[in-house]
Design an enzyme around this catalytic site. Structure first.
Site, PDB file in Angstrom:
ATOM      1  CB  ALA A   1      -0.990   0.035   1.164  1.00 31.79           C
ATOM      2  CB  ALA A   2       4.442   2.036  -0.165  1.00 31.86           C
ATOM      3  N   GLY A   3       2.505   2.547  -2.556  1.00 34.16           N
ATOM      4  CA  GLY A   3       2.152   3.252  -3.773  1.00 34.16           C
ATOM      5  C   GLY A   3       0.737   3.802  -3.731  1.00 34.16           C
ATOM      6  CG  ASP A   4      -2.490   1.200  -3.370  1.00 31.74           C
ATOM      7  OD1 ASP A   4      -2.347   1.388  -4.589  1.00 31.74           O
ATOM      8  OD2 ASP A   4      -2.673   0.083  -2.859  1.00 31.74           O
TER       9      ASP A   4
END
Length: 306
Positions: free
Chosen positions: A251-254
Site C-alpha cells: 500500500a505504499a504506492g496507494d
C-alpha cells in the site's frame, strides 16, 4: 475540502509472513499470517480520506463476510459507499500477499466481484463523478468501466488520475488521451513503454513515451529511491524518498496516490510540493504492517514533516 471519487478494487488481504519466496517444489514454513482490508482502489480512497479529502467510492463486493468487512472498513473511515454494489453469487475480491523478511512483497490477486464492475455502475455514479475535483482509477477493475468514468469526468472538467496497475501493454489510446496524470511505478512503466527504468535518463525516456502515448502528465514512483515527475509544460524533476526502516511496503504506492491527489492543485503547478507530501505519507505506511492499517492520518504526516 477536496472531493475525490475512486473507481476501483476492494480486496480482503491475506498477508503471509515468510523468510523468502519459496523455490519451485520447496515447502516453506510461514512466520505468521494475518488478514486486513485492502485492494488498490480502497487503499487509495482510505489514504485520500485520512489525509483530508471528501471521498466517494465506486466498486463492488460479494454478498459475503469479506464484502461486509470491506464495506465496514470504508465506512469506518467516513468514505461514502453508496455506489459500492453488493453482488450475490460472486465472491469478494481477495489478495494473497507474500511478505518477505526484507519487507519486499509479492502479491496474487483473485478479482472476484471487482471484475464485475461495469459501465452501469459508472452511469449510476455519474452525478457523483461530475461533482468531484478528482477521479482516480486503477486496473484491478475492468478497463471498460474506467474508460466510461474518465469520459464522464472530462465532460465535467474533473481531473483524472490513472494508476496503471496491474500493468498492461495494451492501454487504449482513448483512455490515455482522457488521462490528466498517469502514475506507474518503475516496473509498470517498463511494461507499458518497453523502456527499463533504471536511472534518471530512462525515467525521462519512459515519461516522454507515456506522453507520446497520450497521457498529459506523468509521475513514476521508484520505491525507496523516490519519485520522478514530468509535466505537460515540460517541468520535470526528481524528489527523493525519505529514508526509513521499512517493515511492509504493501500500500505504499496507494498511499502515495491518495496523498498526492489531496494536495495537487487543479493546474498541477504545485506538483513538487505535492510529491514531497506524498513521499512523506508513503514513508509512514512502509513502517507499519498491513495495507489500510498502516495508512497515516494528516496529523501523522504533518508531524513527520516537522
Amino acid at each position: 475540502m477536496k472531493k475525490i471519487t475512486v473507481l476501483g478494487s476492494l480486496n480482503a488481504d491475506t498477508i503471509l509472513h515468510i523468510p523468502h519466496l519459496p523455490q519451485q517444489g520447496e515447502t516453506l514454513a510461514m512466520d505468521d499470517a494475518s488478514t486486513a482490508p485492502g485492494g488498490k482502489g480502497a487503499n487509495q480512497a482510505v489514504a485520500a480520506k485520512r489525509l483530508g479529502a471528501d471521498v466517494n467510492f465506486i466498486g463492488a463486493v460479494g454478498d459475503d463476510q469479506n464484502g461486509q468487512l470491506l464495506l465496514d472498513a470504508l465506512q469506518a473511515d467516513g468514505i461514502d459507499t453508496a455506489h459500492v454494489a453488493e453482488l450475490s453469487g460472486v465472491a469478494t475480491g481477495a489478495a494473497y500477499i507474500m511478505l518477505e523478511a526484507d519487507s519486499n512483497n509479492t502479491i496474487l490477486i483473485l478479482g472476484g466481484a471487482n471484475r464485475q464492475v461495469n459501465e452501469s455502475n459508472v452511469a449510476a455514479a455519474d452525478a457523483t463523478i461530475k461533482a468531484s475535483d478528482v477521479l482516480i482509477a486503477q486496473f484491478e477493475t475492468p478497463m471498460v468501466a474506467t474508460l466510461s468514468a474518465f469520459k464522464a469526468a472530462k465532460a465535467a472538467d474533473v481531473m483524472t488520475v490513472l494508476n496503471p496497475a496491474p500493468a498492461t501493454k495494451d492501454i487504449p489510446a482513448e483512455l490515455l488521451a482522457l488521462t490528466d496524470l498517469v502514475v506507474p511505478n518503475e516496473t509498470e512503466a517498463e511494461i507499458i513503454t518497453g523502456i527499463p527504468v533504471t536511472d534518471d535518463l530512462s525515467m525521462e525516456s519512459a515519461a516522454k513515451r507515456l506522453q507520446e502515448m497520450g497521457a498529459k502528465n506523468v509521475i513514476i514512483t521508484v520505491g525507496e529511491r523516490g519519485s520522478y515527475f514530468h509535466m505537460a509544460d515540460g517541468e520535470n524533476g526528481f524528489v527523493p524518498a525519505l529514508k526509513v526502516k521499512a517493515v511492509d511496503t504493501t500500500a505504499a504506492g496507494d498511499t502515495f496516490i491518495g496523498a498526492l491527489t489531496t494536495k495537487l492543485d487543479a493546474d498541477m503547478r504545485n506538483v513538487e510540493d505535492a510529491v514531497r507530501f506524498a513521499n512523506a505519507a508513503a514513508a509512514i505506511t512502509v513502517q507499519g504492517a498491513g495495507a489500510q492499517p498502516s495508512i497515516p492520518t494528516l496529523d501523522q504526516v504533518n508531524a513527520s514533516r516537522g
